[in-house]
Scaffold this motif. Structure first.
Motif, PDB file in Angstrom:
ATOM      1  N   ARG A  30     -18.836 -48.118  -5.594  1.00  0.00           N
ATOM      2  CA  ARG A  30     -20.274 -47.820  -5.489  1.00  0.00           C
ATOM      3  C   ARG A  30     -21.099 -48.755  -6.364  1.00  0.00           C
ATOM      4  N   GLN A  31     -20.579 -49.087  -7.563  1.00  0.00           N
ATOM      5  CA  GLN A  31     -21.301 -50.010  -8.439  1.00  0.00           C
ATOM      6  C   GLN A  31     -21.387 -51.398  -7.809  1.00  0.00           C
ATOM      7  N   GLU A  32     -20.316 -51.827  -7.168  1.00  0.00           N
ATOM      8  CA  GLU A  32     -20.318 -53.114  -6.473  1.00  0.00           C
ATOM      9  C   GLU A  32     -21.317 -53.091  -5.325  1.00  0.00           C
ATOM     10  N   MET A  33     -21.333 -51.992  -4.591  1.00  0.00           N
ATOM     11  CA  MET A  33     -22.274 -51.846  -3.486  1.00  0.00           C
ATOM     12  C   MET A  33     -23.713 -51.872  -4.011  1.00  0.00           C
ATOM     13  N   LEU A  34     -23.969 -51.188  -5.106  1.00  0.00           N
ATOM     14  CA  LEU A  34     -25.299 -51.155  -5.702  1.00  0.00           C
ATOM     15  C   LEU A  34     -25.723 -52.558  -6.143  1.00  0.00           C
ATOM     16  N   ALA A  35     -24.818 -53.316  -6.739  1.00  0.00           N
ATOM     17  CA  ALA A  35     -25.137 -54.685  -7.155  1.00  0.00           C
ATOM     18  C   ALA A  35     -25.503 -55.536  -5.946  1.00  0.00           C
ATOM     19  N   ASP A  36     -24.774 -55.396  -4.840  1.00  0.00           N
ATOM     20  CA  ASP A  36     -25.077 -56.143  -3.618  1.00  0.00           C
ATOM     21  C   ASP A  36     -26.450 -55.767  -3.070  1.00  0.00           C
ATOM     22  N   VAL A  37     -26.750 -54.489  -3.037  1.00  0.00           N
ATOM     23  CA  VAL A  37     -28.034 -54.024  -2.514  1.00  0.00           C
ATOM     24  C   VAL A  37     -29.180 -54.527  -3.397  1.00  0.00           C
ATOM     25  N   ARG A  38     -29.003 -54.486  -4.698  1.00  0.00           N
ATOM     26  CA  ARG A  38     -30.046 -54.998  -5.608  1.00  0.00           C
ATOM     27  C   ARG A  38     -30.262 -56.488  -5.401  1.00  0.00           C
ATOM     28  N   ARG A  39     -29.174 -57.261  -5.211  1.00  0.00           N
ATOM     29  CA  ARG A  39     -29.286 -58.698  -4.976  1.00  0.00           C
ATOM     30  C   ARG A  39     -30.034 -58.967  -3.667  1.00  0.00           C
ATOM     31  N   LEU A  40     -29.689 -58.235  -2.615  1.00  0.00           N
ATOM     32  CA  LEU A  40     -30.356 -58.407  -1.327  1.00  0.00           C
ATOM     33  C   LEU A  40     -31.828 -58.023  -1.402  1.00  0.00           C
ATOM     34  N   LYS A  41     -32.127 -56.987  -2.162  1.00  0.00           N
ATOM     35  CA  LYS A  41     -33.521 -56.553  -2.340  1.00  0.00           C
ATOM     36  C   LYS A  41     -34.328 -57.641  -3.037  1.00  0.00           C
ATOM     37  N   THR A  42     -33.760 -58.245  -4.073  1.00  0.00           N
ATOM     38  CA  THR A  42     -34.438 -59.320  -4.785  1.00  0.00           C
ATOM     39  C   THR A  42     -34.655 -60.521  -3.873  1.00  0.00           C
ATOM     40  N   GLU A  43     -33.638 -60.871  -3.082  1.00  0.00           N
ATOM     41  CA  GLU A  43     -33.773 -61.982  -2.135  1.00  0.00           C
ATOM     42  C   GLU A  43     -34.874 -61.697  -1.115  1.00  0.00           C
ATOM     43  N   ALA A  44     -34.952 -60.479  -0.624  1.00  0.00           N
ATOM     44  CA  ALA A  44     -35.977 -60.115   0.359  1.00  0.00           C
ATOM     45  C   ALA A  44     -37.370 -60.168  -0.270  1.00  0.00           C
ATOM     46  N   GLU A  45     -37.494 -59.699  -1.506  1.00  0.00           N
ATOM     47  CA  GLU A  45     -38.783 -59.756  -2.209  1.00  0.00           C
ATOM     48  C   GLU A  45     -39.204 -61.209  -2.416  1.00  0.00           C
ATOM     49  N   ASN A  46     -38.258 -62.055  -2.821  1.00  0.00           N
ATOM     50  CA  ASN A  46     -38.572 -63.465  -3.042  1.00  0.00           C
ATOM     51  C   ASN A  46     -38.984 -64.149  -1.740  1.00  0.00           C
ATOM     52  N   ALA A  47     -38.305 -63.837  -0.655  1.00  0.00           N
ATOM     53  CA  ALA A  47     -38.654 -64.409   0.642  1.00  0.00           C
ATOM     54  C   ALA A  47     -40.053 -63.969   1.061  1.00  0.00           C
ATOM     55  N   GLU A  48     -40.392 -62.728   0.785  1.00  0.00           N
ATOM     56  CA  GLU A  48     -41.721 -62.227   1.125  1.00  0.00           C
ATOM     57  C   GLU A  48     -42.797 -62.966   0.336  1.00  0.00           C
ATOM     58  N   ILE A  49     -42.531 -63.226  -0.941  1.00  0.00           N
ATOM     59  CA  ILE A  49     -43.479 -63.969  -1.775  1.00  0.00           C
ATOM     60  C   ILE A  49     -43.653 -65.383  -1.235  1.00  0.00           C
ATOM     61  N   VAL A  50     -42.541 -66.051  -0.933  1.00  0.00           N
ATOM     62  CA  VAL A  50     -42.595 -67.419  -0.425  1.00  0.00           C
ATOM     63  C   VAL A  50     -43.356 -67.463   0.896  1.00  0.00           C
ATOM     64  N   ASN A  51     -43.083 -66.532   1.787  1.00  0.00           N
ATOM     65  CA  ASN A  51     -43.776 -66.512   3.081  1.00  0.00           C
ATOM     66  C   ASN A  51     -45.268 -66.268   2.918  1.00  0.00           C
ATOM     67  N   THR A  52     -45.654 -65.430   1.972  1.00  0.00           N
ATOM     68  CA  THR A  52     -47.075 -65.184   1.721  1.00  0.00           C
ATOM     69  C   THR A  52     -47.751 -66.448   1.208  1.00  0.00           C
ATOM     70  N   VAL A  53     -47.101 -67.139   0.286  1.00  0.00           N
ATOM     71  CA  VAL A  53     -47.667 -68.387  -0.242  1.00  0.00           C
ATOM     72  C   VAL A  53     -47.804 -69.417   0.871  1.00  0.00           C
ATOM     73  N   LYS A  54     -46.778 -69.545   1.706  1.00  0.00           N
ATOM     74  CA  LYS A  54     -46.828 -70.515   2.802  1.00  0.00           C
ATOM     75  C   LYS A  54     -47.917 -70.159   3.807  1.00  0.00           C
ATOM     76  N   LYS A  55     -48.137 -68.892   4.003  1.00  0.00           N
ATOM     77  CA  LYS A  55     -49.163 -68.434   4.945  1.00  0.00           C
ATOM     78  C   LYS A  55     -50.534 -68.961   4.542  1.00  0.00           C
ATOM     79  N   TYR A  56     -50.782 -69.055   3.233  1.00  0.00           N
ATOM     80  CA  TYR A  56     -52.072 -69.530   2.748  1.00  0.00           C
ATOM     81  C   TYR A  56     -52.095 -71.042   2.542  1.00  0.00           C
ATOM     82  N   ASN A  57     -50.972 -71.727   2.823  1.00  0.00           N
ATOM     83  CA  ASN A  57     -50.899 -73.186   2.798  1.00  0.00           C
ATOM     84  C   ASN A  57     -51.433 -73.764   1.488  1.00  0.00           C
ATOM     85  N   VAL A  58     -50.866 -73.350   0.378  1.00  0.00           N
ATOM     86  CA  VAL A  58     -51.285 -73.850  -0.930  1.00  0.00           C
ATOM     87  C   VAL A  58     -50.132 -74.586  -1.599  1.00  0.00           C
ATOM     88  N   SER A  59     -50.483 -75.541  -2.441  1.00  0.00           N
ATOM     89  CA  SER A  59     -49.465 -76.261  -3.194  1.00  0.00           C
ATOM     90  C   SER A  59     -49.086 -75.432  -4.421  1.00  0.00           C
TER      91      SER A  59
END
Length: 107
Positions: A30-59
């Motif tokens: 369960r701890q291993e599963m939790l670590a995987d889920v937390r990693r995936l959650k962080t990756e999804a949050e980071n992707a959302e941030i990157v996509n938002t920045v790209k949407k506004y076309n800023v450097s």
């Protein structure tokens, strides 16, 4: 009247050892599963941030300036929000690579 249900455990030492091993394995799994889920959650949050920045076309520099203005409570609209339509607009694929650049031919 809520009564706490008491757990029943075996009295035999070998069975207690087996139960302890099984529970330790389940907890580790369960701890291993939790670590995987937390990693995936962080990756999804980071992707959302990157996509938002790209949407506004800023450097990166413009983005840093925008956050610095907000941190220092600079009044007035940011240059990021007042970018003109004559600037090139880049489109990105799902991996963040530029797919095409559109130039305004109205000049």
């Amino acid at each position: 009247m809520d009564e706490v249900k008491k757990r029943r455990y075996p009295r035999d030492l070998e069975k207690l050892k087996e139960l302890a091993e099984r529970l330790e394995y389940e907890i580790a799994d369960r701890q291993e599963m939790l670590a995987d889920v937390r990693r995936l959650k962080t990756e999804a949050e980071n992707a959302e941030i990157v996509n938002t920045v790209k949407k506004y076309n800023v450097s990166l520099e413009e983005l840093a300036q925008f956050f610095e203005e907000r941190r220092n409570n600079v009044p007035g609209p940011s240059r990021i929000l007042s970018k003109t339509e004559n600037e090139p607009s880049e489109r990105f694929d799902s991996e963040g690579y530029v797919m095409e650049t559109e130039e305004n031919d109205d000049e």
